[in-house]
Design a protein around this motif. Structure first.
Motif, PDB file in Angstrom:
ATOM      1  N   GLU A 323       0.813  -1.223   0.000  1.00 47.44           N
ATOM      2  CA  GLU A 323       0.000   0.000   0.000  1.00 47.44           C
ATOM      3  C   GLU A 323       0.842   1.266   0.000  1.00 47.44           C
ATOM      4  OE1 GLU A 323      -0.154  -1.807   4.230  1.00 47.44           O
ATOM      5  OE2 GLU A 323      -0.207  -2.508   2.140  1.00 47.44           O
ATOM      6  N   ASP A 324       2.068   1.176   0.536  1.00 49.05           N
ATOM      7  CA  ASP A 324       2.974   2.325   0.467  1.00 49.05           C
ATOM      8  C   ASP A 324       3.380   2.593  -0.976  1.00 49.05           C
ATOM      9  OD1 ASP A 324       2.940   2.499   3.256  1.00 49.05           O
ATOM     10  OD2 ASP A 324       4.704   1.228   3.477  1.00 49.05           O
ATOM     11  N   TYR A 325       3.678   1.529  -1.711  1.00 52.49           N
ATOM     12  CA  TYR A 325       4.063   1.701  -3.104  1.00 52.49           C
ATOM     13  C   TYR A 325       2.906   2.266  -3.936  1.00 52.49           C
ATOM     14  CZ  TYR A 325       8.074  -1.193  -1.805  1.00 52.49           C
ATOM     15  OH  TYR A 325       9.192  -1.702  -1.205  1.00 52.49           O
ATOM     16  N   VAL A 326       1.708   1.848  -3.628  1.00 45.98           N
ATOM     17  CA  VAL A 326       0.538   2.393  -4.331  1.00 45.98           C
ATOM     18  C   VAL A 326       0.453   3.902  -4.104  1.00 45.98           C
ATOM     19  CG1 VAL A 326      -1.982   2.412  -4.413  1.00 45.98           C
ATOM     20  CG2 VAL A 326      -0.757   0.230  -4.286  1.00 45.98           C
ATOM     21  N   GLN A 327       0.609   4.329  -2.866  1.00 43.09           N
ATOM     22  CA  GLN A 327       0.549   5.760  -2.547  1.00 43.09           C
ATOM     23  C   GLN A 327       1.680   6.526  -3.234  1.00 43.09           C
ATOM     24  OE1 GLN A 327       2.880   7.251   0.337  1.00 43.09           O
ATOM     25  NE2 GLN A 327       2.439   9.035  -0.952  1.00 43.09           N
ATOM     26  N   ILE A 328       2.898   5.983  -3.154  1.00 46.08           N
ATOM     27  CA  ILE A 328       4.057   6.672  -3.731  1.00 46.08           C
ATOM     28  C   ILE A 328       3.909   6.800  -5.245  1.00 46.08           C
ATOM     29  CG2 ILE A 328       6.530   6.465  -4.159  1.00 46.08           C
ATOM     30  CD1 ILE A 328       6.736   5.170  -1.339  1.00 46.08           C
ATOM     31  N   LEU A 329       3.548   5.698  -5.917  1.00 49.44           N
ATOM     32  CA  LEU A 329       3.414   5.742  -7.371  1.00 49.44           C
ATOM     33  C   LEU A 329       2.280   6.671  -7.795  1.00 49.44           C
ATOM     34  CD1 LEU A 329       3.965   2.027  -8.456  1.00 49.44           C
ATOM     35  CD2 LEU A 329       5.546   3.942  -8.676  1.00 49.44           C
ATOM     36  N   THR A 330       1.187   6.660  -7.049  1.00 54.70           N
ATOM     37  CA  THR A 330       0.066   7.537  -7.388  1.00 54.70           C
ATOM     38  C   THR A 330       0.476   9.001  -7.283  1.00 54.70           C
ATOM     39  OG1 THR A 330      -1.516   5.867  -6.633  1.00 54.70           O
ATOM     40  CG2 THR A 330      -2.315   8.127  -6.834  1.00 54.70           C
ATOM     41  N   ASP A 331       1.197   9.348  -6.217  1.00 54.13           N
ATOM     42  CA  ASP A 331       1.664  10.733  -6.076  1.00 54.13           C
ATOM     43  C   ASP A 331       2.693  11.082  -7.150  1.00 54.13           C
ATOM     44  OD1 ASP A 331       0.010  11.158  -3.964  1.00 54.13           O
ATOM     45  OD2 ASP A 331       1.568  11.217  -2.419  1.00 54.13           O
ATOM     46  N   MET A 332       3.556  10.137  -7.494  1.00 53.88           N
ATOM     47  CA  MET A 332       4.534  10.390  -8.560  1.00 53.88           C
ATOM     48  C   MET A 332       3.839  10.739  -9.869  1.00 53.88           C
ATOM     49  SD  MET A 332       7.594   7.590  -8.377  1.00 53.88           S
ATOM     50  CE  MET A 332       8.751   7.485  -7.013  1.00 53.88           C
ATOM     51  N   ALA A 333       2.831   9.942 -10.215  1.00 53.53           N
ATOM     52  CA  ALA A 333       2.181  10.108 -11.513  1.00 53.53           C
ATOM     53  C   ALA A 333       1.237  11.298 -11.556  1.00 53.53           C
ATOM     54  CB  ALA A 333       1.424   8.832 -11.885  1.00 53.53           C
ATOM     55  N   THR A 334       0.558  11.581 -10.448  1.00 55.62           N
ATOM     56  CA  THR A 334      -0.470  12.623 -10.468  1.00 55.62           C
ATOM     57  C   THR A 334       0.038  13.982  -9.991  1.00 55.62           C
ATOM     58  OG1 THR A 334      -1.224  12.031  -8.233  1.00 55.62           O
ATOM     59  CG2 THR A 334      -2.285  10.912 -10.100  1.00 55.62           C
ATOM     60  N   ARG A 335       1.177  13.987  -9.265  1.00 54.11           N
ATOM     61  CA  ARG A 335       1.649  15.267  -8.713  1.00 54.11           C
ATOM     62  C   ARG A 335       3.099  15.568  -9.057  1.00 54.11           C
ATOM     63  NH1 ARG A 335      -1.635  15.986  -2.984  1.00 54.11           N
ATOM     64  NH2 ARG A 335      -3.468  14.783  -3.607  1.00 54.11           N
ATOM     65  N   LEU A 336       4.016  14.640  -8.756  1.00 51.66           N
ATOM     66  CA  LEU A 336       5.422  14.930  -8.991  1.00 51.66           C
ATOM     67  C   LEU A 336       5.731  15.031 -10.478  1.00 51.66           C
ATOM     68  CD1 LEU A 336       8.317  15.358  -8.064  1.00 51.66           C
ATOM     69  CD2 LEU A 336       8.561  12.862  -7.880  1.00 51.66           C
ATOM     70  N   GLY A 337       5.290  14.046 -11.253  1.00 50.64           N
ATOM     71  CA  GLY A 337       5.555  14.093 -12.685  1.00 50.64           C
ATOM     72  C   GLY A 337       5.085  15.375 -13.330  1.00 50.64           C
ATOM     73  N   PRO A 338       3.798  15.740 -13.142  1.00 51.52           N
ATOM     74  CA  PRO A 338       3.334  17.012 -13.715  1.00 51.52           C
ATOM     75  C   PRO A 338       4.111  18.222 -13.211  1.00 51.52           C
ATOM     76  CG  PRO A 338       1.468  15.618 -13.177  1.00 51.52           C
ATOM     77  CD  PRO A 338       2.684  14.920 -12.632  1.00 51.52           C
ATOM     78  N   ALA A 339       4.568  18.198 -11.960  1.00 49.41           N
ATOM     79  CA  ALA A 339       5.347  19.320 -11.431  1.00 49.41           C
ATOM     80  C   ALA A 339       6.684  19.453 -12.158  1.00 49.41           C
ATOM     81  CB  ALA A 339       5.584  19.138  -9.938  1.00 49.41           C
ATOM     82  N   LEU A 340       7.135  18.356 -12.763  1.00 44.31           N
ATOM     83  CA  LEU A 340       8.400  18.371 -13.525  1.00 44.31           C
ATOM     84  C   LEU A 340       8.161  18.515 -15.027  1.00 44.31           C
ATOM     85  CD1 LEU A 340      10.161  15.454 -11.592  1.00 44.31           C
ATOM     86  CD2 LEU A 340      10.721  17.897 -11.448  1.00 44.31           C
ATOM     87  N   GLY A 341       6.925  18.762 -15.422  1.00 41.89           N
ATOM     88  CA  GLY A 341       6.610  18.982 -16.822  1.00 41.89           C
ATOM     89  C   GLY A 341       6.230  17.737 -17.590  1.00 41.89           C
ATOM     90  N   TRP A 342       6.095  16.605 -16.891  1.00 42.79           N
ATOM     91  CA  TRP A 342       5.755  15.340 -17.549  1.00 42.79           C
ATOM     92  C   TRP A 342       4.257  15.201 -17.721  1.00 42.79           C
ATOM     93  CZ3 TRP A 342       2.963  11.277 -15.209  1.00 42.79           C
ATOM     94  CH2 TRP A 342       2.939  10.051 -15.922  1.00 42.79           C
ATOM     95  N   ARG A 343       3.867  14.480 -18.769  1.00 40.28           N
ATOM     96  CA  ARG A 343       2.458  14.178 -18.991  1.00 40.28           C
ATOM     97  C   ARG A 343       2.299  12.678 -19.156  1.00 40.28           C
ATOM     98  NH1 ARG A 343       2.290  18.176 -17.007  1.00 40.28           N
ATOM     99  NH2 ARG A 343       1.380  20.171 -17.640  1.00 40.28           N
ATOM    100  N   PRO A 344       1.287  12.081 -18.521  1.00 33.50           N
ATOM    101  CA  PRO A 344       1.125  10.619 -18.578  1.00 33.50           C
ATOM    102  C   PRO A 344       0.846  10.123 -19.991  1.00 33.50           C
ATOM    103  CG  PRO A 344      -0.790  11.644 -17.574  1.00 33.50           C
ATOM    104  CD  PRO A 344       0.228  12.730 -17.712  1.00 33.50           C
ATOM    105  N   SER A 345       1.315   8.896 -20.242  1.00 32.45           N
ATOM    106  CA  SER A 345       1.047   8.254 -21.531  1.00 32.45           C
ATOM    107  C   SER A 345      -0.350   7.679 -21.541  1.00 32.45           C
ATOM    108  CB  SER A 345       2.061   7.127 -21.786  1.00 32.45           C
ATOM    109  OG  SER A 345       3.376   7.650 -21.846  1.00 32.45           O
ATOM    110  N   GLY A 346      -0.968   7.675 -22.692  1.00 34.66           N
ATOM    111  CA  GLY A 346      -2.317   7.147 -22.795  1.00 34.66           C
ATOM    112  C   GLY A 346      -2.347   5.675 -23.119  1.00 34.66           C
TER     113      GLY A 346
END
Length: 346
Positions: A323-346
């Motif tokens: 469950e920790d990994y779920v939280q970390i990955l979710t924050d990476m993809a929804t918050r950290l990545g966009p803060a660094l200019g990244w956009r998720p792949s479709g």
């Protein structure tokens, strides 16, 4: 704060895939579920760390094969396969097979050197040839040649009812361009560039170029930056040569108070090793970065080596719960990545 010179183009993560010896299936299933989650969140890649005679992934190629049948888009990599444990010809066959099954999504990362604890394991691994085995860069060159389609035999054709090829089968034409070298030294960076590989640089480098006696200390980011530039200076693609950085970052945006406390304690326990080179190899470790996504993004934008890359494979901490990994990955993809200019792949 200096901006990133290269917008973040590819966001990936790295996992060690731990398991309980009494229930190894559950740990492997957790790893596969994390990879599936990564694809749903839009991550570009998932990477598997390799561990022999430990309670982690001993066969990442097999795990990638399973993951390839449960995903359709996310790239699957190894960071890294230590080639001292491998026969390059057999590994080339396995990698090509999984690459074909995945639709061309495999990114094999490798390294060289004698196997860890070689004196204790050599009788099981190489009972007849331990003293003759070559653990140098030549082992990587053999693998590269075989993956890229060079001859493995001086015989091909029909013999009886069977047809033989003189090169590894199946042959996956694009795999040779997706081979990565995991290196922490200047010599490794140069070799990877000269041999047209991609370059994986992690949270560990060798302290080179200074002994720290002048009071300047050791700057992890500057050492890593020198490796990236040396790699690209020798690569046929120059500044466009692919480099992926693998720091440990732990976003806490949606973490519970208990999770945040554990994450901070984890990083604090590992901080002492980041202050000076460790062991005979003089390994220098980067500090783990724990905080909100905005805090992490700010620190990364100030990181000299991060500013030179547009791909990352952030390493997940070893000992956390699913469950920790779920939280970390979710924050990476929804918050950290966009803060660094990244956009998720479709």
């Amino acid at each position: 704060m200096p901006p990133t010179s290269r917008p973040l183009r590819k966001l990936g993560f790295l996992t060690i895939g731990l398991f309980d010896e009494e229930d190894p299936r559950r740990g492997h299933e957790s790893t596969l579920e994390i990879i599936e989650l990564g694809e749903r969140l839009g991550f570009d890649s998932a990477w598997l760390r390799h561990r022999h005679l430990q309670y982690g992934i001993s066969s990442p190629v097999a795990v990638m094969a399973a993951a390839s049948q449960r995903t359709s888009r996310i790239e699957l990599g190894t960071a890294v396969i230590p080639l001292g444990w491998e026969n390059p010809l057999r590994l080339a066959e396995d990698l090509a097979t999984v690459d074909i099954l995945s639709g061309g999504r495999v990114n094999p990362g490798v390294s060289v050197g004698p196997p860890m604890h070689f004196d204790q394991v050599k009788q099981a691994l190489y009972p007849d040839t331990a003293d003759a085995e070559d653990f140098s860069y030549e082992r990587v060159r053999r693998l590269l040649d075989l993956v890229r389609g060079k001859s493995a035999s001086d015989f091909s054709g029909v013999e009886g009812f069977e047809t033989f090829s003189d090169r590894v089968q199946p042959h996956s034409p694009g795999l040779g361009r997706r081979m990565w070298y995991g290196g922490g030294s200047l010599s490794s960076a140069r070799w990877a560039g000269e041999n047209g590989m991609n370059f994986l640089t992690s949270s560990v480098v060798k302290a080179e170029g200074t002994d720290g006696s002048d009071g300047s200390g050791y700057d992890f980011a500057e050492i890593q930056l020198s490796h990236i530039r040396a790699f690209r200076a020798r690569h046929p693609d120059g500044d466009n040569a692919r480099v992926s950085q693998g720091l440990v970052v732990i976003p806490t945006d949606s973490a519970s108070p208990g999770q945040r406390a554990r994450y901070e304690e984890y990083a604090a326990r590992r901080t002492p090793r980041t202050t000076s080179p460790q062991g005979p190899a003089r390994l220098l470790f980067a500090p783990d970065i724990v905080g909100t996504s905005e805090e992490i993004a700010e620190r990364l934008r100030a990181h000299a080596a991060f500013r030179e890359v547009d791909e990352v494979a952030f390493a997940l901490p070893f000992t956390f719960a699913h469950e920790d990994y779920v939280q970390i990955l979710t924050d990476m993809a929804t918050r950290l990545g966009p803060a660094l200019g990244w956009r998720p792949s479709g």
